[in-house]
Motif scaffolding. Structure first.
Motif, PDB file in Angstrom:
ATOM      1  N   LYS A 188       0.816  -1.214   0.000  1.00 17.92           N
ATOM      2  CA  LYS A 188       0.000   0.000   0.000  1.00 17.92           C
ATOM      3  C   LYS A 188       0.853   1.269   0.000  1.00 17.92           C
ATOM      4  O   LYS A 188       1.845   1.356   0.734  1.00 17.92           O
ATOM      5  CB  LYS A 188      -0.919   0.023   1.220  1.00 17.92           C
ATOM      6  N   THR A 189       0.473   2.228  -0.809  1.00 20.43           N
ATOM      7  CA  THR A 189       1.156   3.524  -0.802  1.00 20.43           C
ATOM      8  C   THR A 189       0.698   4.337   0.408  1.00 20.43           C
ATOM      9  O   THR A 189      -0.368   4.091   0.975  1.00 20.43           O
ATOM     10  CB  THR A 189       0.839   4.310  -2.089  1.00 20.43           C
ATOM     11  N   ASN A 190       1.514   5.308   0.790  1.00 27.08           N
ATOM     12  CA  ASN A 190       1.162   6.165   1.935  1.00 27.08           C
ATOM     13  C   ASN A 190       1.377   7.643   1.596  1.00 27.08           C
ATOM     14  O   ASN A 190       1.937   8.398   2.393  1.00 27.08           O
ATOM     15  CB  ASN A 190       1.959   5.764   3.173  1.00 27.08           C
TER      16      ASN A 190
ATOM     17  N   GLY B  10      -3.479   2.203  -5.763  1.00 24.25           N
ATOM     18  CA  GLY B  10      -3.366   2.154  -4.319  1.00 24.25           C
ATOM     19  C   GLY B  10      -2.146   1.416  -3.815  1.00 24.25           C
ATOM     20  O   GLY B  10      -1.856   1.434  -2.613  1.00 24.25           O
ATOM     21  N   TYR B  11      -1.397   0.772  -4.739  1.00 27.68           N
ATOM     22  CA  TYR B  11      -0.240  -0.023  -4.345  1.00 27.68           C
ATOM     23  C   TYR B  11       1.073   0.437  -4.972  1.00 27.68           C
ATOM     24  O   TYR B  11       2.140   0.092  -4.499  1.00 27.68           O
ATOM     25  CB  TYR B  11      -0.466  -1.498  -4.690  1.00 27.68           C
TER      26      TYR B  11
ATOM     27  N   ASN C 147      -4.230   6.646  -2.060  1.00 29.14           N
ATOM     28  CA  ASN C 147      -3.861   5.366  -1.437  1.00 29.14           C
ATOM     29  C   ASN C 147      -4.999   4.347  -1.431  1.00 29.14           C
ATOM     30  O   ASN C 147      -4.884   3.300  -0.778  1.00 29.14           O
ATOM     31  CB  ASN C 147      -3.372   5.578   0.006  1.00 29.14           C
ATOM     32  N   GLU C 148      -6.088   4.637  -2.137  1.00 26.04           N
ATOM     33  CA  GLU C 148      -7.214   3.693  -2.220  1.00 26.04           C
ATOM     34  C   GLU C 148      -7.141   2.878  -3.512  1.00 26.04           C
ATOM     35  O   GLU C 148      -6.489   3.271  -4.482  1.00 26.04           O
ATOM     36  CB  GLU C 148      -8.540   4.455  -2.164  1.00 26.04           C
ATOM     37  N   SER C 149      -7.839   1.762  -3.527  1.00 25.37           N
ATOM     38  CA  SER C 149      -7.831   0.864  -4.684  1.00 25.37           C
ATOM     39  C   SER C 149      -9.144   0.924  -5.445  1.00 25.37           C
ATOM     40  O   SER C 149     -10.217   1.132  -4.848  1.00 25.37           O
ATOM     41  CB  SER C 149      -7.588  -0.580  -4.224  1.00 25.37           C
TER      42      SER C 149
END
Length: 368
Positions: A11-13, A242-243, A319-321
């Motif tokens: 996951k990205t932040n 998101g990733y 950061n959402e998918s």
């Protein structure tokens, strides 16, 4: 799910959406004797560009520095052992990287100019007929991946001292090679080793075996347009949303700017630009003369506009998918995210309606 399980996708932040810049630092042109190297963006000038972006509230900047190496951008691959003095030298580039995050040095260990001098013909891959593997009527050769890996390892310590990571160009080429007697599957194992060497790696237009890279640039936004395909399905973009920080092609060269910006929003892909401090006029009669517009000050307002256009949609799904994408009508798309936010994209020239939501022509609407 498999990529998440094996650790390829994390996951990205991000605190705000990122923007990517390809920065041409130096180039060379033919001189009376040999070649003359000249700067297009000095380290001090790049520092000023970043400062101007920060003043416009754009701070999540990721960079790919091209032509940072001695001798300039063209004809120098695969030699990346020292920094070109005309851009500021090693000391200034190191100081810049220490105060800025996500600085990647571009390096090409696969595709080299046939007029280059930092390799031997024994390093070039061969076909089963013992022909040198080449492209563009012999202008470029393809090195053997096992040779490329050794050259990369020899430069890595120097590169890690002055950057956060490496952008590996031409790594998405895949070919059998008959000197080392390796087929494509065996070559993939060698190529994947490149991703394990540096602290961070970046790639463009990757195949699935390169998705372990930390950053992905220049992803495809369109299909091949062959008649057997009825529509473009952004499968890869949906998988990575998101990733991974994924960037589109450089916005300087959009043929249909509004359509391409809508696609960035549709596919959850971030904006990118190719910039220099100097005018691209100086690139005439060089290997980079196809870069016909790049001066940052000429593009500053358009960069800000495009970034804000994309940011005003994607900031709500940071950061959402993507969990669902529906084509409701021709040119009318509904994208749902893991936090429940819905983004409608209307590519058409007509008003579109879904329930109580109306979307203006060639526009988008975010439903929180």
């Amino acid at each position: 799910e498999d990529l998440i399980k094996n650790g390829t996708l994390i996951k990205t932040n991000n605190e705000e959406i990122p923007i990517h810049f390809d920065v041409l630092m130096s180039e060379s042109k033919k001189a009376f004797i040999g070649r003359k190297v000249f700067s297009m963006t000095k380290v001090s000038e790049l520092e000023e560009i970043i400062k101007r972006l920060n003043e416009r509230e754009i701070s999540n900047v990721t960079l790919t520095l091209r032509g940072w190496q001695k001798g300039g951008y063209s004809y120098t691959a695969p030699s990346y052992g020292s920094v070109e003095r005309k851009i500021g030298g090693s000391r200034k580039l190191k100081a810049f990287s220490e105060t800025h995050e996500n600085v990647y040095l571009e390096a090409d260990y696969f595709k080299v100019s046939s007029r280059g001098s930092h390799y031997s013909k024994r390093d070039v891959g061969q076909s089963i007929g013992q022909e040198l593997l080449s492209e563009d009527e012999g202008r470029y050769y393809f090195l053997r991946p096992d040779v490329s890996l050794k050259k990369y390892e020899s430069h890595l310590k120097t590169m890690e001292k002055i950057s956060d990571g490496t952008h590996l160009s031409s790594i998405n080429y895949l070919y059998s090679e008959f000197v080392s007697n390796k087929n494509r599957e065996q070559q993939i194992k060698t190529i994947k080793e490149f991703l394990e060497k540096a602290n961070k790696t970046s790639v463009s237009k990757p195949f699935s075996y390169l998705l372990g890279a930390d950053r992905i640039t220049d992803v495809e936004l369109y299909s091949s347009q062959q008649k057997r395909f009825s529509d473009t399905v952004p499968f890869m973009a949906i998988v990575l949303s998101g990733y991974k920080d994924v960037f589109g092609r450089n916005g300087n060269f959009f043929a249909n700017t509004n359509n391409e910006l809508l696609r960035l929003i549709d596919y959850h892909i971030y904006p990118s630009f190719y910039i220099t401090n100097e005018s691209s006029y100086y690139l005439l009669n060089t290997e980079s003369e196809h870069i016909y517009t790049s001066r940052y000050l000429d593009w500053e307002e358009e960069i800000i506009r495009q970034y804000n256009f994309v940011n005003n949609a994607l900031k709500y799904v940071l950061n959402e998918s993507i969990v669902k994408r529906e084509v409701l009508d021709v040119g009318f798309v509904k994208v749902k995210y893991s936090n429940g936010v819905i983004i409608y994209i209307n590519y058409s020239g007509l008003d579109k309606i879904d329930g109580i939501t109306q979307v203006a022509p060639t526009s988008y609407k975010v439903v929180l």
